[in-house]
Design an enzyme around this catalytic site. Structure first.
Site, PDB file in Angstrom:
ATOM      1  N   ASP A  91      16.162  41.064   4.910  1.00 24.03           N
ATOM      2  CA  ASP A  91      16.330  41.665   6.239  1.00 24.03           C
ATOM      3  C   ASP A  91      15.085  41.391   7.073  1.00 24.03           C
ATOM      4  OD1 ASP A  91      14.795  43.450   4.590  1.00 24.03           O
ATOM      5  OD2 ASP A  91      15.144  45.065   6.035  1.00 24.03           O
ATOM      6  N   GLU A 156      14.144  46.423   3.425  1.00 20.59           N
ATOM      7  CA  GLU A 156      12.690  46.608   3.333  1.00 20.59           C
ATOM      8  C   GLU A 156      12.112  47.036   4.672  1.00 20.59           C
ATOM      9  OE1 GLU A 156       8.400  45.897   3.173  1.00 20.59           O
ATOM     10  OE2 GLU A 156       9.809  44.987   4.567  1.00 20.59           O
TER      11      GLU A 156
HETATM   12 ZN   LIG Z   1       8.180  41.901   4.438  1.00 17.15          ZN
END
Ligand SMILES: [Zn+2]
Length: 464
Positions: A91, A156
């Site tokens: 992501d 993340e």
């Molecule tokens: Zn990263």
């Protein structure tokens, strides 16, 4: 295959690598934005496909309550060989402000030996680098001397919200001897480094209450304690003129820097004048007796992050406020414990507060510091691999911030983490014109391929 042959192979693949990486970078997998949920899923699918293409087995897209996790493995080295879990994320951060991008963020472009796109360095480029390193073992050398598991998440950038649950549920599937993460930066370009320590955090809020309402400072000022004045005194008393934090017992658990570590710090390139000039500050500050690099990564610090109370609007209002507040954070180093520090902070603030006001202290947030033993086999293997790929011995460095997932892996999987990142802080991660320097991508592929070889070769040695 020797290193020269590997290097030559990587060189021959450059055009293909760039085309494949561009495909990955074209997918706008912005995890925070609900409109991109479908793109995030498509990115997981692309990745699962890419993982299969490099020869990984048992490739699966695991749904979570948020964005999915992609998993794959290659376990053919036998029970005696170490198992490495590679972690990365697919992501990316949002792209605004869009007008500051030279090219649109999801139209990857190569300029001056760099590839520009959102996610180029954080973290798609580095995930891609690891996949290509595995491809070299599975398709070219046709042997992978360690067991490898690959876990790539899609959350993340929004705090890895569902990762902990996933790790706990899949403990057996993810069990590993070493966790490898490529999501950090090197100390500087041409200064390869491996990060072995991260600071922790203890975040507090102080509320000082004076009179039961805002008062006229002409009528009451001088006799009634002003909570803003009291707060200023409290904050000023938290550090002394040597830059030491005065909270009793604050340094009790701090592991002092060894001579060897201080020697490493001294050898790192750092220009104090340039540092000050770039920040437009007259001089650096902080704990007496330590260098800037030591102070920002291996020594604890205390900062007021916010301060408010009374009248802050335009012009003058002669008020004696009823309340004043401050947010104070402390960066912690091994082996300080955030709960213990929060407790000591609260006790001390209450103790030094003037008796004319009431004080309330709250702990808002905390995280433990991390340190990986530099003699661990994972770090030693990474050092050897980086040295061969970059042509110079990497530095061992510590970073001032925290990476919460490192603790998750250490706590849940009970495996030491190796932070082998080849990005640069100047490559604009999270900012417009994010990019990844291609020579570092290629050297990173070589370093990652060699990491597995080196780890296998030192795994049963008693030297480490
Ligand atoms: Zn990263």
């Amino acid at each position: 295959m020797d290193n020269a042959a590997l290097q030559q192979y990587i060189e021959q693949q450059q055009t293909r690598y760039i085309e494949e990486l561009k495909e990955f970078l074209r997918i706008s997998s912005i995890s925070t934005s609900p409109q991109h949920a479908n793109d995030v899923y498509q990115c997981a699918e692309w990745l699962a496909h890419a993982a299969k293409a490099v020869g990984l087995e048992n490739v699966q897209i695991f749904p979570t309550e948020g964005h999915p996790v992609v998993y794959g493995d290659y376990i053919h080295a036998g029970d005696n060989a170490p198992t490495v879990l590679f972690y990365g994320h697919y992501d990316v951060q949002p792209t605004d402000p869009l007008n500051l991008w030279t090219n649109p963020p999801f139209e990857p472009t190569v300029r001056d030996g760099k590839i520009y796109a959102r996610g180029a360095v954080d973290d798609k480029g580095q995930v891609f680098m690891q996949l290509k390193a595995l491809e070299i073992h599975t398709k070219v050398i046709r042997e992978l001397p360690v067991n490898v598991k690959v876990l790539i998440e899609g959350e993340e950038e929004i705090g890895s919200v569902h990762l902990e649950k996933f790790l706990r549920e899949k403990l057996h599937m993810l069990a590993a001897d070493t966790v490898l993460i490529s999501d950090t930066a090197m100390f500087a370009d041409e200064v390869p480094s491996i990060c072995y320590g991260l600071r922790g955090l203890c975040y507090m809020e102080i509320e000082v209450t004076g009179p039961n309402r805002d008062l006229h400072s002409g009528v009451f000022g001088g006799a009634v304690a002003n909570p803003a004045n009291a707060l200023a005194k409290i904050l000023a008393a938290l550090t002394d003129s040597y830059g030491r934090i005065t909270i009793p017992g604050f340094y009790d658990d701090v592991i002092p820097l060894t001579d060897e570590e201080r020697e490493q710090y001294r050898s790192l390139p750092h220009n104090e004048e340039e540092y000050c000039r770039e920040l437009e500050i007259p001089a650096t500050d902080g704990e007496f007796g330590y260098s800037t690099l030591e102070k920002t990564s291996a020594r604890p610090s205390l900062d007021v992050n916010g301060l408010w109370g009374g009248y802050t609007g335009e012009g003058a209002k002669t008020v004696l406020p009823s309340k004043a507040y401050a947010k104070v954070s402390m960066r912690l180093v091994p082996n300080q414990n955030p709960q213990d520090i929060a407790h000591k902070f609260e006790k001390y603030v209450v103790q030094i507060a003037p008796p004319t006001v009431r004080v309330r202290v709250r702990a808002l947030h905390g995280g433990r510091p991390v340190i990986t033993p530099t003699r661990s086999k994972g770090i030693q293997a990474a050092m050897r691999a980086m040295e061969q790929a970059f042509g110079k011995k990497p530095f061992l460095t510590r970073e001032g911030g925290s990476i919460p997932i490192v603790l998750l892996f250490q706590d849940i999987l009970n495996a030491p983490v190796v932070l082998m990142g080849v990005g640069l802080n100047t490559e604009n991660p999270h900012s417009p014109d994010e990019h990844f320097t291609l020579k570092n991508l290629y050297r990173g592929i070589l370093a990652s391929a060699l990491f597995y070889k080196e780890l296998a070769s030192i795994w049963h040695s008693d030297k480490y």
